[in-house]
Design a protein around this motif. Structure first.
Motif, mmCIF file in Angstrom:
data_model
loop_
_atom_site.group_PDB
_atom_site.id
_atom_site.type_symbol
_atom_site.label_atom_id
_atom_site.label_comp_id
_atom_site.label_asym_id
_atom_site.label_seq_id
_atom_site.Cartn_x
_atom_site.Cartn_y
_atom_site.Cartn_z
ATOM 1 N N PHE B 143 -5.252 9.222 4.854
ATOM 2 C CA PHE B 143 -4.904 7.819 4.623
ATOM 3 C C PHE B 143 -4.617 7.062 5.925
ATOM 4 C CE2 PHE B 143 -3.718 10.236 0.859
ATOM 5 C CZ PHE B 143 -4.213 9.477 -0.177
ATOM 6 N N SER B 144 -4.655 7.760 7.053
ATOM 7 C CA SER B 144 -4.088 7.192 8.287
ATOM 8 C C SER B 144 -4.768 5.901 8.738
ATOM 9 C CB SER B 144 -4.135 8.244 9.401
ATOM 10 O OG SER B 144 -5.473 8.643 9.633
ATOM 11 N N LYS B 145 -6.085 5.816 8.573
ATOM 12 C CA LYS B 145 -6.794 4.619 9.050
ATOM 13 C C LYS B 145 -6.455 3.371 8.240
ATOM 14 C CE LYS B 145 -11.089 6.219 9.148
ATOM 15 N NZ LYS B 145 -11.140 7.690 9.127
ATOM 16 N N PRO B 148 -3.032 -0.065 9.385
ATOM 17 C CA PRO B 148 -2.937 -1.471 9.820
ATOM 18 C C PRO B 148 -3.218 -2.461 8.688
ATOM 19 C CG PRO B 148 -4.715 -0.271 10.991
ATOM 20 C CD PRO B 148 -3.986 0.726 10.177
ATOM 21 N N PHE B 149 -4.112 -2.103 7.782
ATOM 22 C CA PHE B 149 -4.440 -3.005 6.676
ATOM 23 C C PHE B 149 -3.315 -3.042 5.639
ATOM 24 C CE2 PHE B 149 -8.431 -1.968 8.658
ATOM 25 C CZ PHE B 149 -9.087 -3.193 8.682
ATOM 26 N N VAL B 150 -2.748 -1.869 5.346
ATOM 27 C CA VAL B 150 -1.624 -1.813 4.395
ATOM 28 C C VAL B 150 -0.448 -2.626 4.944
ATOM 29 C CG1 VAL B 150 0.106 -0.269 3.383
ATOM 30 C CG2 VAL B 150 -2.319 0.371 3.341
ATOM 31 N N LYS B 151 -0.173 -2.481 6.228
ATOM 32 C CA LYS B 151 0.938 -3.235 6.842
ATOM 33 C C LYS B 151 0.636 -4.739 6.812
ATOM 34 C CE LYS B 151 1.994 0.432 10.196
ATOM 35 N NZ LYS B 151 3.389 0.798 10.414
ATOM 36 N N TYR B 152 -0.577 -5.103 7.164
ATOM 37 C CA TYR B 152 -0.968 -6.522 7.207
ATOM 38 C C TYR B 152 -0.825 -7.173 5.827
ATOM 39 C CZ TYR B 152 -4.205 -10.503 7.248
ATOM 40 O OH TYR B 152 -4.768 -11.739 7.091
ATOM 41 N N PRO B 173 -12.586 2.063 1.210
ATOM 42 C CA PRO B 173 -13.633 3.085 1.235
ATOM 43 C C PRO B 173 -13.240 4.220 2.162
ATOM 44 C CG PRO B 173 -14.292 1.239 2.608
ATOM 45 C CD PRO B 173 -12.942 0.890 2.024
ATOM 46 N N VAL B 174 -14.018 5.285 2.116
ATOM 47 C CA VAL B 174 -13.908 6.339 3.121
ATOM 48 C C VAL B 174 -14.954 6.030 4.179
ATOM 49 C CG1 VAL B 174 -14.209 8.799 3.575
ATOM 50 C CG2 VAL B 174 -13.076 8.040 1.478
ATOM 51 N N THR B 175 -14.510 5.716 5.377
ATOM 52 C CA THR B 175 -15.427 5.308 6.426
ATOM 53 C C THR B 175 -14.764 5.545 7.775
ATOM 54 O OG1 THR B 175 -16.665 3.428 7.328
ATOM 55 C CG2 THR B 175 -14.580 2.919 6.288
ATOM 56 N N LYS B 176 -15.578 5.661 8.799
ATOM 57 C CA LYS B 176 -15.013 5.893 10.132
ATOM 58 C C LYS B 176 -14.228 4.695 10.621
ATOM 59 C CE LYS B 176 -17.861 9.487 12.169
ATOM 60 N NZ LYS B 176 -18.980 9.825 13.032
ATOM 61 N N HIS B 177 -14.726 3.506 10.249
ATOM 62 C CA HIS B 177 -14.161 2.281 10.798
ATOM 63 C C HIS B 177 -14.268 1.170 9.753
ATOM 64 C CE1 HIS B 177 -13.443 -1.037 13.564
ATOM 65 N NE2 HIS B 177 -14.564 -1.595 13.129
ATOM 66 N N TYR B 178 -13.131 0.573 9.385
ATOM 67 C CA TYR B 178 -13.185 -0.522 8.412
ATOM 68 C C TYR B 178 -13.732 -1.784 9.079
ATOM 69 C CZ TYR B 178 -10.338 2.443 5.432
ATOM 70 O OH TYR B 178 -9.891 3.478 4.651
ATOM 71 N N LYS B 179 -14.702 -2.420 8.402
ATOM 72 C CA LYS B 179 -15.317 -3.629 8.972
ATOM 73 C C LYS B 179 -14.407 -4.848 8.848
ATOM 74 C CE LYS B 179 -20.100 -2.249 7.983
ATOM 75 N NZ LYS B 179 -21.176 -2.483 6.997
ATOM 76 N N GLY B 180 -13.414 -4.757 7.966
ATOM 77 C CA GLY B 180 -12.515 -5.890 7.736
ATOM 78 C C GLY B 180 -12.154 -5.972 6.268
ATOM 79 N N ILE B 181 -11.504 -7.100 5.904
ATOM 80 C CA ILE B 181 -11.079 -7.326 4.515
ATOM 81 C C ILE B 181 -12.048 -8.296 3.862
ATOM 82 C CG2 ILE B 181 -9.319 -8.528 3.150
ATOM 83 C CD1 ILE B 181 -7.217 -7.491 5.089
ATOM 84 N N LYS B 182 -12.355 -8.076 2.591
ATOM 85 C CA LYS B 182 -13.106 -9.068 1.831
ATOM 86 C C LYS B 182 -12.425 -9.322 0.495
ATOM 87 C CE LYS B 182 -17.934 -9.183 3.325
ATOM 88 N NZ LYS B 182 -17.839 -10.594 3.729
ATOM 89 N N ALA B 183 -12.243 -10.611 0.168
ATOM 90 C CA ALA B 183 -11.747 -10.990 -1.157
ATOM 91 C C ALA B 183 -12.920 -10.921 -2.119
ATOM 92 C CB ALA B 183 -11.167 -12.401 -1.112
ATOM 93 N N CYS B 184 -12.725 -10.288 -3.274
ATOM 94 C CA CYS B 184 -13.885 -10.089 -4.151
ATOM 95 C C CYS B 184 -13.462 -10.071 -5.612
ATOM 96 C CB CYS B 184 -14.613 -8.813 -3.767
ATOM 97 S SG CYS B 184 -13.555 -7.397 -3.605
ATOM 98 N N ARG B 185 -14.474 -9.948 -6.464
ATOM 99 C CA ARG B 185 -14.239 -9.898 -7.904
ATOM 100 C C ARG B 185 -14.528 -8.491 -8.409
ATOM 101 N NH1 ARG B 185 -19.107 -9.853 -10.876
ATOM 102 N NH2 ARG B 185 -20.935 -10.508 -9.682
ATOM 103 N N MET B 186 -14.052 -8.194 -9.627
ATOM 104 C CA MET B 186 -14.350 -6.928 -10.309
ATOM 105 C C MET B 186 -15.837 -6.835 -10.584
ATOM 106 S SD MET B 186 -11.706 -6.420 -13.522
ATOM 107 C CE MET B 186 -12.788 -5.215 -14.357
ATOM 108 N N ALA B 187 -16.465 -5.729 -10.212
ATOM 109 C CA ALA B 187 -17.864 -5.508 -10.586
ATOM 110 C C ALA B 187 -17.960 -5.148 -12.071
ATOM 111 C CB ALA B 187 -18.451 -4.373 -9.756
ATOM 112 N N LYS B 188 -19.083 -5.524 -12.674
ATOM 113 C CA LYS B 188 -19.373 -5.038 -14.027
ATOM 114 C C LYS B 188 -19.924 -3.624 -13.897
ATOM 115 C CE LYS B 188 -20.422 -9.520 -16.104
ATOM 116 N NZ LYS B 188 -20.071 -10.301 -14.881
#
Lengths: 257, 257
Positions: B143-145, B148-152, B173-188
């Protein structure tokens, strides 16, 4: 095959032996073939819970005149999933019905309700799905006056279907005479005083969940709570997509930390 | 009293001993006083279920440096209700956080998720509430990566609050590097092949709930499912009022049978 009568799947959260379920079957059996798959005992307050870690069993309790009744040891949602997969044998029901619940499922109770769990599960499988609930928790509640409305709504849903991703939450008051149907929205409300502390004979504390409901907008005439408290049948269209679209726009300002 | 640091209530559905919960506590303890009240063992898939008929117990597991950890034998929603009533002792938390969940809670999983049950319960009590989930079910997920996002996000929610009746469902996601935050809707999306039939050594059939998820709109870039599968942190604003307002207008034609 093409002449097959509609297949209606019924479940609830009060258990397969509840009066509300039996009354529902009698009200709607004229519309087609009925499969009931309901919990083997009461599962109130189970929401959309499913059994991720415990094994399930089903048992055929009766089969006659186009009505099959099965009991399952799982949650209301488990009942729908297992019925679709194992009992309906590949035939997609024309409708899923939850109820008739002993007790209302208006306002925020929508979120806790196992009856609405049934219906949301049907809706997530893109099957037209409707919950019926009566504002009377007693095991021998009188459901008889609901019959013309239950038949009318079932007939309309079988005929018109429902848009994908929308199910209906129908709540009936206890009244001498229903004034009619009203389409309405979920009232804002809150539960308080939900925990009662007790003392076990062995000396430790334990707690019961209970609570008092407060309608936070009692004078809003377009809500389900107002509608049932004024003698109407409340029909609340409920969404699977619970995104708040307006808030997405605001949150775009969060995208650049 | 006015100088008291913020009070943050945490629960989850993986249990009080889960790694995701411990990591969350470490990430946010700098923001204030923390009360954890979480299930005594895993309660995945419990949705908004609460214990209507079984007695609850709570046990203080540890108390140090402004972090209290309690275990409860109930559902995730029970944990929130009992913490608000019995542990917070009348002080309303400034924030409720669910997680960090081992596994994603995007798309229709929102409805089944116990983590979202925690957060919807906080939201129904008009407390700013956020769920954090990582797309990794393993008990020792990294969970370490996320820190910064959880704190923000925690800092923003403590500062700005959230509109009443809206909570946030945040999926990583599970990824080496988060690209950033996106506001989004629930997928069908839909779950299928959900039931596996097995044979007990004593000769009867039983069933396990499992399933395969299908994203029904894989190319929709504004959805949570797309967002996490493309390396972003997905923030989905989620409503307590799940009325479909457009459908109300259509249903008015049903009011005169």
């Amino acid at each position: 095959m093409e002449n097959k009568r509609p297949l209606i799947l019924i479940s609830n959260d009060d258990g397969y032996q509840s009066k509300g379920l039996s009354c529902l079957v009698e009200m709607i059996r004229e519309f087609g073939r009925i499969i009931v798959c309901a919990p083997d005992s009461a599962r109130s307050g189970f929401s959309c819970a499913f059994s991720a870690t415990s094994p399930l069993r089903i048992e055929l309790k009766s089969r006659q005149n186009n009505v099959e009744i099965w009991a399952c040891n799982g949650t209301p949602v488990d009942c729908v999933k297992i019925a679709l997969d194992q009992i309906c044998k590949g035939e997609k029901p024309d409708m899923v019905i939850g109820g008739i619940n002993h007790g209302d499922n208006a306002s925020v109770n929508t979120h806790y309700s196992g009856t609405m769990g049934v219906v949301r599960e049907g809706c997530m499988k893109y099957i037209p799905s409707v919950a019926f609930s009566l504002c009377d928790h007693s095991p021998d509640a009188d459901f008889s006056k609901m019959a013309p409305f239950v038949k009318y709504i079932t007939k309309r849903v079988l005929g018109e279907k429902l848009p994908k991703g929308i199910c209906l939450n129908v709540n009936f008051p206890v009244t001498k005479h229903y004034k009619g149907i009203k389409a309405c929205r979920m009232a804002k409300g809150t539960w308080g005083n939900e925990v009662v502390k007790c003392r076990h004979p062995h000396g430790y504390d334990y707690y019961w969940m209970t609570g008092e409901y407060t309608n936070d907008e009692p004078s809003a005439e377009d809500t389900d709570s107002w509608t049932i408290s004024h003698g109407y049948v409340a029909v609340t269209p409920t969404r699977i997509d619970i995104t708040d679209y307006q808030m997405i726009e605001h949150l775009k300002s969060w995208e650049q930390p």
